[in-house]
Motif scaffolding. Structure first.
Motif, PDB file in Angstrom:
ATOM      1  N   ARG A  24       0.834  -1.209   0.000  1.00  0.00           N
ATOM      2  CA  ARG A  24       0.000   0.000   0.000  1.00  0.00           C
ATOM      3  C   ARG A  24       0.868   1.259   0.000  1.00  0.00           C
ATOM      4  NH1 ARG A  24      -3.325  -0.692   5.222  1.00  0.00           N
ATOM      5  NH2 ARG A  24      -1.570  -2.054   5.700  1.00  0.00           N
ATOM      6  N   VAL A  25       1.913   1.242   0.793  1.00  0.00           N
ATOM      7  CA  VAL A  25       2.752   2.433   0.923  1.00  0.00           C
ATOM      8  C   VAL A  25       3.507   2.725  -0.362  1.00  0.00           C
ATOM      9  CG1 VAL A  25       4.794   3.378   2.088  1.00  0.00           C
ATOM     10  CG2 VAL A  25       2.962   2.332   3.428  1.00  0.00           C
ATOM     11  N   VAL A  26       4.076   1.691  -1.008  1.00  0.00           N
ATOM     12  CA  VAL A  26       4.856   1.950  -2.225  1.00  0.00           C
ATOM     13  C   VAL A  26       3.965   2.492  -3.335  1.00  0.00           C
ATOM     14  CG1 VAL A  26       4.695  -0.331  -3.336  1.00  0.00           C
ATOM     15  CG2 VAL A  26       6.754   1.043  -3.629  1.00  0.00           C
ATOM     16  N   ASN A  27       2.713   2.056  -3.378  1.00  0.00           N
ATOM     17  CA  ASN A  27       1.787   2.576  -4.385  1.00  0.00           C
ATOM     18  C   ASN A  27       1.414   4.024  -4.080  1.00  0.00           C
ATOM     19  OD1 ASN A  27       0.108   2.108  -6.762  1.00  0.00           O
ATOM     20  ND2 ASN A  27      -1.623   2.277  -5.366  1.00  0.00           N
ATOM     21  N   LEU A  28       1.122   4.311  -2.817  1.00  0.00           N
ATOM     22  CA  LEU A  28       0.790   5.684  -2.414  1.00  0.00           C
ATOM     23  C   LEU A  28       1.994   6.604  -2.576  1.00  0.00           C
ATOM     24  CD1 LEU A  28      -0.984   7.839  -0.958  1.00  0.00           C
ATOM     25  CD2 LEU A  28      -0.149   6.891   1.203  1.00  0.00           C
ATOM     26  N   TRP A  29       3.139   6.151  -2.101  1.00  0.00           N
ATOM     27  CA  TRP A  29       4.359   6.950  -2.078  1.00  0.00           C
ATOM     28  C   TRP A  29       4.780   7.382  -3.481  1.00  0.00           C
ATOM     29  CZ3 TRP A  29       9.087   4.823   1.044  1.00  0.00           C
ATOM     30  CH2 TRP A  29      10.031   5.825   1.209  1.00  0.00           C
ATOM     31  N   THR A  30       4.571   6.494  -4.451  1.00  0.00           N
ATOM     32  CA  THR A  30       4.979   6.787  -5.823  1.00  0.00           C
ATOM     33  C   THR A  30       3.824   7.324  -6.671  1.00  0.00           C
ATOM     34  OG1 THR A  30       4.509   4.541  -6.613  1.00  0.00           O
ATOM     35  CG2 THR A  30       6.726   4.960  -5.720  1.00  0.00           C
ATOM     36  N   CYS A  31       2.707   7.645  -6.023  1.00  0.00           N
ATOM     37  CA  CYS A  31       1.511   8.127  -6.736  1.00  0.00           C
ATOM     38  C   CYS A  31       1.067   7.131  -7.814  1.00  0.00           C
ATOM     39  CB  CYS A  31       1.770   9.492  -7.364  1.00  0.00           C
ATOM     40  SG  CYS A  31       2.237  10.769  -6.191  1.00  0.00           S
ATOM     41  N   GLY A  32       1.264   5.862  -7.540  1.00  0.00           N
ATOM     42  CA  GLY A  32       0.870   4.824  -8.487  1.00  0.00           C
ATOM     43  C   GLY A  32       1.896   4.524  -9.558  1.00  0.00           C
ATOM     44  N   PHE A  33       2.978   5.304  -9.636  1.00  0.00           N
ATOM     45  CA  PHE A  33       3.967   5.096 -10.697  1.00  0.00           C
ATOM     46  C   PHE A  33       4.757   3.805 -10.517  1.00  0.00           C
ATOM     47  CE2 PHE A  33       3.471   9.709 -11.510  1.00  0.00           C
ATOM     48  CZ  PHE A  33       3.262   9.646 -12.880  1.00  0.00           C
ATOM     49  N   ASP A  34       4.766   3.250  -9.317  1.00  0.00           N
ATOM     50  CA  ASP A  34       5.461   1.978  -9.119  1.00  0.00           C
ATOM     51  C   ASP A  34       4.956   0.921 -10.097  1.00  0.00           C
ATOM     52  OD1 ASP A  34       7.162   0.088  -7.385  1.00  0.00           O
ATOM     53  OD2 ASP A  34       5.186  -0.847  -7.303  1.00  0.00           O
ATOM     54  N   ARG A  35       3.648   0.895 -10.323  1.00  0.00           N
ATOM     55  CA  ARG A  35       3.072  -0.075 -11.253  1.00  0.00           C
ATOM     56  C   ARG A  35       3.586   0.161 -12.678  1.00  0.00           C
ATOM     57  NH1 ARG A  35      -3.240   0.350  -9.229  1.00  0.00           N
ATOM     58  NH2 ARG A  35      -2.886  -0.450  -7.093  1.00  0.00           N
ATOM     59  N   TYR A  36       3.639   1.424 -13.070  1.00  0.00           N
ATOM     60  CA  TYR A  36       4.124   1.769 -14.410  1.00  0.00           C
ATOM     61  C   TYR A  36       5.590   1.399 -14.568  1.00  0.00           C
ATOM     62  CZ  TYR A  36       6.128   4.874 -17.960  1.00  0.00           C
ATOM     63  OH  TYR A  36       6.836   5.380 -19.017  1.00  0.00           O
ATOM     64  N   TRP A  37       6.401   1.711 -13.543  1.00  0.00           N
ATOM     65  CA  TRP A  37       7.827   1.401 -13.612  1.00  0.00           C
ATOM     66  C   TRP A  37       8.054  -0.098 -13.735  1.00  0.00           C
ATOM     67  CZ3 TRP A  37       8.939   4.952  -8.820  1.00  0.00           C
ATOM     68  CH2 TRP A  37       8.856   6.288  -9.234  1.00  0.00           C
ATOM     69  N   LYS A  38       7.310  -0.870 -13.000  1.00  0.00           N
ATOM     70  CA  LYS A  38       7.483  -2.323 -13.069  1.00  0.00           C
ATOM     71  C   LYS A  38       7.023  -2.872 -14.420  1.00  0.00           C
ATOM     72  CE  LYS A  38       7.793  -3.533  -8.195  1.00  0.00           C
ATOM     73  NZ  LYS A  38       8.289  -2.245  -7.738  1.00  0.00           N
ATOM     74  N   GLU A  39       6.011  -2.271 -15.004  1.00  0.00           N
ATOM     75  CA  GLU A  39       5.610  -2.680 -16.352  1.00  0.00           C
ATOM     76  C   GLU A  39       6.705  -2.370 -17.358  1.00  0.00           C
ATOM     77  OE1 GLU A  39       3.115  -4.509 -17.357  1.00  0.00           O
ATOM     78  OE2 GLU A  39       2.397  -4.670 -15.294  1.00  0.00           O
TER      79      GLU A  39
END
Length: 234
Positions: A24-39
């Motif tokens: 939850r924190v990594v998604n919030l902290w990165t404003c959701g960009f963590d998902r994009y970066w991993k893609e």
């Protein structure tokens, strides 16, 4: 100079007791960009990969994405902390993935006997002892195999840097109240990131070790970067 011991101390200080809320924190902290970066990482992995190592896999976010994207591939996740690895193993069981295994170890110390098509990592480089990490990567990768490293960076643009610092201040106040177990990270990570030279050190070491096709891609207004490099065919 940051030592191996001091890097380990930072990791344990930052991440002890935080595993249950990490996703939850990594998604919030990165404003959701963590998902994009991993893609972006997934898109870079060679399509015919059969063996992939995901270093510092944490709760398995990237590891499981790789396993789903490459169902015919053997994916190995390495993680230093039992707390995080237990969560990753639980996810694998719930999702019924049969092509994933996990090892409890420090990424720099892992030297698998099998030849790997790709080695990935997300948020490891800034904490890592880069020389042994990259030397062992060169030993494990097959000729032509790909190394992918992703981590946070400090924006160079003054406007983006000011916004970056403001976001951390918000996380220190509001985020610290919502997730008290992350207060140490919220307060110490900005300075840690400004002091680390992981990106320049990685690029220099990859060249020194004879990797080819070395490339660096800046992401999301300079707040992260992906480095890729291949083990030479000869």
């Amino acid at each position: 100079m940051t030592t191996r011991r001091s890097r380990l101390d930072v990791v344990y200080r930052f991440f002890t007791g935080t595993g249950f809320s990490y996703d939850r924190v990594v998604n919030l902290w990165t404003c959701g960009f963590d998902r994009y970066w991993k893609e972006r990482i997934i898109d870079l992995i060679p399509a015919n990969s059969k063996r992939i190592l995901d270093q510092a896999c944490g709760t398995g976010i990237l590891t499981l994405k790789i396993a789903r994207a490459f169902p015919g591939c053997r994916v190995t996740g390495v993680e230093l902390r039992d707390e995080y690895l237990d969560l990753a193993r639980t996810k694998v069981r719930r999702q019924g993935l049969g092509n994933v295994r996990f090892l409890l170890d420090r990424a720099e110390d892992v030297l698998l006997e099998e030849s790997l098509d790709c080695i990935t990592s997300s948020y490891l480089a800034k904490y890592a002892d880069l020389a042994p990490l990259l030397v062992n990567a060169g030993r494990m990768l097959r000729p032509g195999g790909l190394m992918i490293l992703h981590d946070f960076t400090c924006p160079e643009n003054p406007l983006y840097l000011a916004l970056w610092k403001s976001w951390f201040r918000l996380m220190q106040t509001v985020g610290g109240r919502l997730f008290p177990e992350w207060r140490t990270v919220f307060h110490e990570l900005p300075v840690f990131l400004q002091e680390t030279n992981w990106l320049s050190e990685t690029l220099a070491l990859l060249e020194k070790l004879g990797f080819s096709d070395i490339a660096c891609t800046s992401l999301t207004f300079g707040t992260a970067a992906i480095v890729t490099a291949r083990k030479p065919l000869i």
